[in-house]
Each structure stands twice: as C-alpha cells, then as structure tokens.
Design a protein around this motif. Structure first.
Motif, PDB file in Angstrom:
ATOM      1  N   ALA A  92      48.533 -14.696 -13.275  1.00 30.28           N
ATOM      2  CA  ALA A  92      47.860 -15.870 -13.817  1.00 30.28           C
ATOM      3  C   ALA A  92      46.759 -15.791 -13.858  1.00 30.28           C
ATOM      4  N   VAL A 120      50.827 -19.865 -23.578  1.00 28.83           N
ATOM      5  CA  VAL A 120      50.525 -20.745 -22.416  1.00 28.83           C
ATOM      6  C   VAL A 120      52.273 -20.317 -21.599  1.00 28.83           C
ATOM      7  N   GLU A 123      52.962 -16.889 -20.568  1.00 24.64           N
ATOM      8  CA  GLU A 123      52.332 -16.456 -19.341  1.00 24.64           C
ATOM      9  C   GLU A 123      52.626 -16.793 -18.223  1.00 24.64           C
ATOM     10  N   MET A 124      53.634 -17.899 -17.964  1.00 24.71           N
ATOM     11  CA  MET A 124      53.550 -18.578 -17.297  1.00 24.71           C
ATOM     12  C   MET A 124      54.712 -18.141 -16.551  1.00 24.71           C
ATOM     13  N   ILE A 165      57.462 -19.548 -10.786  1.00 23.79           N
ATOM     14  CA  ILE A 165      57.182 -20.383 -11.525  1.00 23.79           C
ATOM     15  C   ILE A 165      55.566 -21.036 -11.317  1.00 23.79           C
ATOM     16  N   THR A 166      56.289 -21.888 -10.287  1.00 25.11           N
ATOM     17  CA  THR A 166      55.272 -23.156  -9.248  1.00 25.11           C
ATOM     18  C   THR A 166      53.933 -22.349  -8.841  1.00 25.11           C
ATOM     19  N   SER A 168      53.236 -19.469 -10.991  1.00 17.68           N
ATOM     20  CA  SER A 168      52.017 -19.401 -11.821  1.00 17.68           C
ATOM     21  C   SER A 168      51.306 -20.451 -12.712  1.00 17.68           C
ATOM     22  N   CYS A 169      52.135 -21.365 -12.687  1.00 12.55           N
ATOM     23  CA  CYS A 169      51.769 -23.148 -12.726  1.00 12.55           C
ATOM     24  C   CYS A 169      50.059 -23.362 -12.115  1.00 12.55           C
ATOM     25  N   LEU A 172      47.245 -20.724 -12.948  1.00 14.91           N
ATOM     26  CA  LEU A 172      46.736 -21.115 -14.865  1.00 14.91           C
ATOM     27  C   LEU A 172      45.913 -22.401 -14.659  1.00 14.91           C
ATOM     28  N   ALA A 251      55.869 -27.699  -9.822  1.00 16.29           N
ATOM     29  CA  ALA A 251      55.900 -26.652 -10.900  1.00 16.29           C
ATOM     30  C   ALA A 251      55.766 -27.230 -12.514  1.00 16.29           C
ATOM     31  N   PHE A 255      52.466 -26.572 -15.016  1.00 16.93           N
ATOM     32  CA  PHE A 255      52.240 -26.560 -15.615  1.00 16.93           C
ATOM     33  C   PHE A 255      51.325 -27.717 -17.307  1.00 16.93           C
ATOM     34  N   ALA A 258      47.950 -27.553 -16.301  1.00 16.77           N
ATOM     35  CA  ALA A 258      47.064 -26.336 -16.986  1.00 16.77           C
ATOM     36  C   ALA A 258      47.305 -26.353 -18.531  1.00 16.77           C
TER      37      ALA A 258
END
Length: 268
Positions: A92, A120, A123-124, A165-166, A168-169, A172, A251, A255, A258
């Motif tokens: 990310a 976005v 991508e996440m 997920i968490t 990556s958010c 970002l 997350a 997100f 981001a």
C-alpha cells in the motif's frame, strides 16, 4: 458546499468497478509472483528460525498469563501478525505510490468510467490480499515445522485478512501524503518499528514500563497479536471481541482518512 466541490470527507462511494482494478493488479502480479513471494516470506522465516530456534534455545519458555509457553511458539504467533502488517504496508506504500505517482496508472484507469473511490478501495483490498497470501504460506511453513498443530489456526486466516486490511488502510494515508519514496522512511521508522517492539511480538508486554504498556494497549498490532496468539495455543482469545472491534474501527477510520487525503491530492 456546492455540488461542484463536494466534501473531501463525504462517505465512500464504492461500486463493483473496483473489481477490474483489483483484477488488473492480480494479472500484473502473476508475472512476478515467485520473486515477490520469496521476498515477502524470506525475511520473516529467517527471523523465525534465527530468533525462534537460536534465541529460543537460550530462553526456553516465557510466562504468558500464568502459563509457560515455548519461545518458538510465542515468537511464531507474533511474527505472523508482524508479517501481515509488513506485507500490507509495503504494497500500500511503494507499489501503490508507483501506480499512483510514477507510472500514472491511476490516471489511466480513471479515464475509464471508474471513480477514484473505487481505485483506492481496490488498492486497499489488493494490499490486504497480498498480505493474506503471504501469511498463509508462512503459516503452512510453521505447520510443516511442527510449531503448532492446533485446529483453531484455521480461524487465524480471516483475522490475518483483517490485519492486512487495517494496515493497508493506515499505509494508504501515508501514500496520499507522500511526495516521494523517501517519505515512507518516516512511516517505517516512527510507526512500524516501534509498533513491532511494543506489541508483544518478541517478548511479553507485561515487561514494558507503565506508559509504554498504555501505548501498547492501543496499537493495532497488539490487538492482532492478542487475537491470534491464543489460537496457536488452542485457546480462545481473552477479550477477543474488544480487540476485533479495535481493528475494525482502525480500518474504517483509516480508510476514510486515506480516501479524503487522496481526493484532496487528485483535486489539487
């Protein structure tokens, strides 16, 4: 505010058009899957073997909630969470930034009827998928080494997906702020590295001084470790719902932030 200049913090507008973006990343990755996989799993496995068997031979067992736990098991259950965090963060940050800023892939995608929110979101999910794929391979290696044979380990897979997920958010957010690759040094040095050492990956958190323990309680990696480590030992996590909720909140909030910062970047 006028409709021509909507709020940056408006609710995400996600459609199924994120799926072709995700598929595009998958098709590109397939060409480099083997070197990518080796790069993602080599370091955590080397760390596990070096510290788990080397240092573990000296440490023996650690006390965790009143029970003696072999250090190799203690380290393995923490390092797999750390691997999920690192894999999601790298994808990310460096890969997403390359597609966004250097290669201008996002600009090309948005020339089609695909909104920035979909890009976005894709991508996440892509970073989380790569994180889960990496940790699944590492988990299989741990099973082959006989570190744990608990059937409850199957429950760790969706949890590791949530960890991906968490983080990556969170990553970002820094991707949206970055002007170049050097900016990510701040993220790794000031956030990821302290997180690794404060979240109970390498040693029990009850050895931390008071203020550090309070900080540790609120770190997302701590919640991940507290959820997954008991599964390695065939136990249900204590306060599992609390830690699960903390990861979900991190997350969702990360997100949203981001996405807002990315909208601002593309608006500017």
């Amino acid at each position: 505010m006028s409709t021509n200049n909507p709020s940056l913090f408006r609710a995400p507008r996600i459609s199924m058009r994120w799926l072709p973006v995700f598929r595009r990343n998958l098709l590109v990755w397939r060409k480099l899957a083997i070197p990518s996989l080796v790069g993602n799993i080599a370091e955590p496995l080397i760390t596990l073997v070096a510290f788990g068997y080397g240092l573990g031979a000296l440490v023996g067992q650690v006390q965790l909630n009143g029970a003696a736990v072999p250090y190799i098991l203690f380290l393995a259950s923490g390092s797999i969470c750390m691997s999920a965090m690192n894999a999601a963060s790298f994808e990310a940050l460096y890969s997403a930034f390359s597609r966004m800023q250097v290669q201008r892939t996002w600009d090309g995608i948005m020339n089609a009827p695909v909104q920035l929110d979909d890009v976005v979101f894709a991508e996440m999910l892509w970073a989380a998928f790569k994180s889960l794929f990496t940790t699944t391979v590492i988990l299989l290696v741990m099973l082959a080494l006989g570190i744990s044979h608990s059937p409850m380990l199957l429950l760790s897979l969706p949890l590791l997906g949530l960890v991906g997920i968490t983080f990556s958010c969170i990553a970002l957010i820094f991707n949206a702020l970055a002007k170049g690759y050097d900016f990510f040094t701040y993220y790794f040095t000031l956030f990821l590295t302290p997180t690794m050492f404060l979240s109970g990956v390498f040693f029990p958190r009850d050895q931390l001084p008071g203020i550090m323990r309070v900080i540790s309680d609120w770190l997302p990696l701590t919640a991940a470790v507290e959820l997954i480590r008991p599964l390695f030992m065939g136990r249900w996590p204590a306060h599992g719902l609390q830690h699960l909720l903390l990861l979900v909140v991190y997350a969702v909030v990360a997100f949203w932030i981001a996405l807002a910062l990315t909208r601002k970047r593309f608006r500017g």
